[in-house]
Every structure is written in C-alpha cells, then in structure tokens.
Scaffold this motif. Structure first.
Motif, PDB file in Angstrom:
ATOM      1  N   CYS A 185      45.193  51.083 -54.772  1.00 39.52           N
ATOM      2  CA  CYS A 185      45.328  51.005 -53.322  1.00 39.52           C
ATOM      3  C   CYS A 185      44.316  51.937 -52.654  1.00 39.52           C
ATOM      4  N   GLY A 186      43.660  51.435 -51.621  1.00 42.97           N
ATOM      5  CA  GLY A 186      42.649  52.215 -50.921  1.00 42.97           C
ATOM      6  C   GLY A 186      41.233  51.981 -51.431  1.00 42.97           C
ATOM      7  N   THR A 187      41.052  51.077 -52.394  1.00 41.08           N
ATOM      8  CA  THR A 187      39.709  50.760 -52.904  1.00 41.08           C
ATOM      9  C   THR A 187      38.950  49.931 -51.874  1.00 41.08           C
ATOM     10  N   SER A 188      37.652  50.228 -51.718  1.00 39.37           N
ATOM     11  CA  SER A 188      36.836  49.505 -50.741  1.00 39.37           C
ATOM     12  C   SER A 188      36.714  48.030 -51.114  1.00 39.37           C
ATOM     13  N   VAL A 189      36.881  47.159 -50.114  1.00 39.90           N
ATOM     14  CA  VAL A 189      36.745  45.714 -50.271  1.00 39.90           C
ATOM     15  C   VAL A 189      35.530  45.287 -49.455  1.00 39.90           C
ATOM     16  N   TYR A 190      34.610  44.513 -50.089  1.00 43.88           N
ATOM     17  CA  TYR A 190      33.339  44.147 -49.461  1.00 43.88           C
ATOM     18  C   TYR A 190      33.297  42.668 -49.089  1.00 43.88           C
ATOM     19  N   ALA A 191      32.547  42.372 -48.029  1.00 46.49           N
ATOM     20  CA  ALA A 191      32.308  40.977 -47.656  1.00 46.49           C
ATOM     21  C   ALA A 191      31.473  40.310 -48.746  1.00 46.49           C
ATOM     22  N   ALA A 192      31.892  39.136 -49.178  1.00 49.14           N
ATOM     23  CA  ALA A 192      31.195  38.429 -50.254  1.00 49.14           C
ATOM     24  C   ALA A 192      29.877  37.833 -49.794  1.00 49.14           C
ATOM     25  N   ALA A 193      29.707  37.668 -48.481  1.00 49.66           N
ATOM     26  CA  ALA A 193      28.456  37.148 -47.917  1.00 49.66           C
ATOM     27  C   ALA A 193      28.488  37.396 -46.424  1.00 49.66           C
ATOM     28  N   TYR A 223      40.646  37.778 -47.954  1.00 51.59           N
ATOM     29  CA  TYR A 223      40.932  39.029 -48.661  1.00 51.59           C
ATOM     30  C   TYR A 223      42.376  39.404 -48.315  1.00 51.59           C
ATOM     31  N   ASN A 224      43.225  39.528 -49.323  1.00 48.64           N
ATOM     32  CA  ASN A 224      44.666  39.604 -49.079  1.00 48.64           C
ATOM     33  C   ASN A 224      45.314  40.824 -49.738  1.00 48.64           C
ATOM     34  N   HIS A 225      46.549  41.126 -49.266  1.00 47.47           N
ATOM     35  CA  HIS A 225      47.367  42.264 -49.725  1.00 47.47           C
ATOM     36  C   HIS A 225      46.710  43.601 -49.386  1.00 47.47           C
ATOM     37  N   LEU A 226      45.948  43.641 -48.288  1.00 49.86           N
ATOM     38  CA  LEU A 226      45.192  44.828 -47.924  1.00 49.86           C
ATOM     39  C   LEU A 226      46.101  45.920 -47.367  1.00 49.86           C
ATOM     40  N   SER A 227      45.697  47.151 -47.597  1.00 53.47           N
ATOM     41  CA  SER A 227      46.420  48.265 -46.981  1.00 53.47           C
ATOM     42  C   SER A 227      45.958  48.458 -45.544  1.00 53.47           C
ATOM     43  N   SER A 228      44.690  48.157 -45.250  1.00 51.74           N
ATOM     44  CA  SER A 228      44.161  48.241 -43.886  1.00 51.74           C
ATOM     45  C   SER A 228      42.871  47.456 -43.807  1.00 51.74           C
ATOM     46  N   SER A 229      42.443  47.158 -42.575  1.00 53.09           N
ATOM     47  CA  SER A 229      41.184  46.432 -42.354  1.00 53.09           C
ATOM     48  C   SER A 229      40.196  47.328 -41.628  1.00 53.09           C
ATOM     49  N   ARG A 230      38.917  46.974 -41.722  1.00 49.69           N
ATOM     50  CA  ARG A 230      37.852  47.736 -41.083  1.00 49.69           C
ATOM     51  C   ARG A 230      37.021  46.870 -40.130  1.00 49.69           C
ATOM     52  N   VAL A 231      37.489  45.663 -39.846  1.00 51.64           N
ATOM     53  CA  VAL A 231      36.764  44.743 -38.973  1.00 51.64           C
ATOM     54  C   VAL A 231      37.722  44.134 -37.969  1.00 51.64           C
ATOM     55  N   GLN A 232      37.156  43.389 -37.019  1.00 49.39           N
ATOM     56  CA  GLN A 232      37.964  42.709 -36.015  1.00 49.39           C
ATOM     57  C   GLN A 232      37.445  41.292 -35.815  1.00 49.39           C
ATOM     58  N   VAL A 243      34.952  45.673 -45.429  1.00 47.84           N
ATOM     59  CA  VAL A 243      35.764  44.981 -44.430  1.00 47.84           C
ATOM     60  C   VAL A 243      37.218  45.421 -44.475  1.00 47.84           C
ATOM     61  N   ALA A 244      37.659  46.040 -45.580  1.00 50.04           N
ATOM     62  CA  ALA A 244      39.072  46.432 -45.695  1.00 50.04           C
ATOM     63  C   ALA A 244      39.243  47.355 -46.889  1.00 50.04           C
ATOM     64  N   LEU A 245      40.479  47.816 -47.067  1.00 47.94           N
ATOM     65  CA  LEU A 245      40.866  48.606 -48.230  1.00 47.94           C
ATOM     66  C   LEU A 245      41.988  47.868 -48.943  1.00 47.94           C
ATOM     67  N   SER A 246      41.950  47.853 -50.261  1.00 44.68           N
ATOM     68  CA  SER A 246      42.959  47.118 -51.044  1.00 44.68           C
ATOM     69  C   SER A 246      44.330  47.779 -50.910  1.00 44.68           C
ATOM     70  N   GLY A 247      45.354  46.972 -51.181  1.00 46.34           N
ATOM     71  CA  GLY A 247      46.719  47.483 -51.071  1.00 46.34           C
ATOM     72  C   GLY A 247      47.692  46.624 -51.846  1.00 46.34           C
ATOM     73  N   THR A 248      48.957  46.625 -51.395  1.00 51.81           N
ATOM     74  CA  THR A 248      50.005  45.848 -52.072  1.00 51.81           C
ATOM     75  C   THR A 248      50.986  45.296 -51.053  1.00 51.81           C
ATOM     76  N   THR A 249      50.458  44.871 -49.878  1.00 54.61           N
ATOM     77  CA  THR A 249      51.306  44.328 -48.826  1.00 54.61           C
ATOM     78  C   THR A 249      51.615  42.857 -49.099  1.00 54.61           C
ATOM     79  N   GLY A 250      52.667  42.359 -48.490  1.00 52.84           N
ATOM     80  CA  GLY A 250      53.052  40.966 -48.663  1.00 52.84           C
ATOM     81  C   GLY A 250      53.763  40.737 -49.990  1.00 52.84           C
TER      82      GLY A 250
END
Length: 274
Positions: A185-193, A223-232, A243-250
C-alpha cells in the motif's frame, strides 16, 4: 677356369677381362639468370628486400640499425606485394584511374574514435500511430504488444486475467476483468500511456478508489483498489506520470493494484498490450 692354391684362395687361370672405359655424364643445366644479380647484392640489401616483400620492414630496419652495421634503413611497413605493369602501376590503380590527393592542414585535429550511435524508443509515438491508423478493436495482438508502459516499477502477478476462483467468496467461475499485481500500500502507480483522465472516484462494483485514463480511439486503462489518487478528471497525463498510490480499497483481500485495459468499453487481457 680357376685353380685353388695352398691357402684355399682361388685364382683365375683364364685370360683377364678388359676394364670398362670410364664414362662421365655431362649435362647442360639452364643458367640461373638471377645468380649474378644476387652475387652483386650485398647481404644487407637482400635482407632489406626480403623484409619489404614479407611485410616486416619496420622490424628489419630496427634490427639492422641496432647492430650498428646500417645507419639508416627505410622500408615499407606491411605493404602487400602486387603485380605491376611495365609502367609501374598496380592493377587496382589501372582499373580505378588516377586517385585524388587528400590533404589537411598541419594543425588539423584527426579523430579516429567511432561515433556512438544510440536509439531511443518512442512507445507513445508507436501507440499514437497505431491507434490513428485504426481503432483499438482492430489492432492485432502482435501490433499491440509493448505499446503500454508498466503501471508499477515491478510487475509481480498475483492473479491473472480471465476466469478464476473468487478470493472473496471462494466460488468458482468468477471472471476477473484485469491483472492483479502485488504491491505494498502506498506504492506509486504510473500512467501506462499519455491520455486524458476521465474518471477519479469510487467504483461501485468492487474496484474501490479508481482512476480511468482515455488514450484515444477506444483504448482506456483503469487503476483500482487505490489508497489515493494524484490526478483529477480532465487532466492530461503523460506516460510514466504518477496518477495514484496502490491500496486495498473495495473488494480486496490485501494491498495490490488491479490493472485493466479496455477496448471500446470491453476488457481485454492487459498482457497483450504491456
């Protein structure tokens, strides 16, 4: 007829035979036309000519100078021996004609190092040209492979795309809409393109916090189950941007990233694009 004397030796009693006359074989051998020329050349000249013909001119010159017997020896270094015409031109010179002289200034800098050649891949350009020529639905798996970037620094598959046993209910036959990758949880998630963010919020069907990016021509990534997002919504993002940080939501049993690829609204195996 022979007789035997007292000591047991036999002596010929008949007339002695005449001796054969000695014969001498005299042949006219061909004269060596180069013999006199070799005799007129001294030993050092012969060594020099041999060195020039065999391509060891520099070594022979150094050896002769070191002995003190020759003051200066100038010989070609590693020059090939080629046949020449009567005019003194080699066959290559005769076939190519007169060669232009190449000159340079005395203070000119000459660099023999090879120039390094480097190429940089442009996956975004490849994806853009691929989608501009056709819709995502008609792109073949061979053409789409490698066009999307990794959403994580390290992809560790936790659950594949397709039918599986539900980790929530334990029932068989559940269709898994994406690829699960293990990530704390909290690992950086990147836009694939590169693309436009079209959704940021809560996914009502188990995805938890979710981000959706539209890449054009019917291609989307989620990108799903994120702990938080960094975009709008409406934001333009670039490939590799956080674009977000990984998590365990949902509907999740632990920290991970659920990554989806959608073509014209239908999910497909992300491995065909990564």
């Amino acid at each position: 007829m022979t007789t035997q004397n007292a000591r047991g030796r036999r002596r010929a009693s008949g007339p002695t035979q005449e001796l054969r006359p000695a014969t001498f074989a005299i042949e006219d051998r061909p004269r060596d036309v180069h013999r006199d020329a070799r005799r007129r050349r001294g030993p050092f000249r012969q060594v020099a000519e041999f060195a020039a013909a065999s391509g060891v001119g520099q070594k022979a010159g150094i050896a002769l100078a070191a002995t003190g017997l020759a003051l200066t020896v100038t010989l070609p270094a590693t020059s090939p021996v080629v046949a020449t015409s009567e005019s003194g031109q080699s066959p290559s010179a005769m076939s190519l004609g007169a060669q232009p002289e190449i000159s340079a200034a005395a203070n000119a800098k000459i660099d023999f190092s090879r120039a390094s050649v480097a190429t940089k891949a442009d996956p975004d350009g490849k994806l853009k040209s691929l989608l501009s020529a056709q819709s995502a639905g008609s792109v073949s798996p061979a053409a789409s492979a490698g066009t999307l970037g990794s959403p994580l620094d390290q992809l560790i598959s936790a659950s594949p795309f397709g039918y599986r046993i539900s980790p929530i209910t334990g029932g068989a036959g559940e269709f898994h809409r994406g690829q699960d990758y293990a990530a704390q949880c909290g690992t950086s998630v990147y836009a694939a393109a590169s693309g436009t963010v079209t959704f940021v919020g809560w996914h009502p069907y188990g995805g938890g916090n979710r981000v959706v990016i539209d890449h054009g021509n019917g291609l989307e990534t989620t990108y799903n189950h994120l702990s938080s997002s960094r975009v709008q919504v409406g934001q333009q993002v670039s490939r590799g941007q956080i674009v977000a940080l990984s998590g365990t939501t949902g509907a999740s049993t632990g920290c991970h990233l659920h990554f989806e690829v959608m073509v014209n609204g239908e999910v497909v195996d992300p491995k065909g694009w990564l």
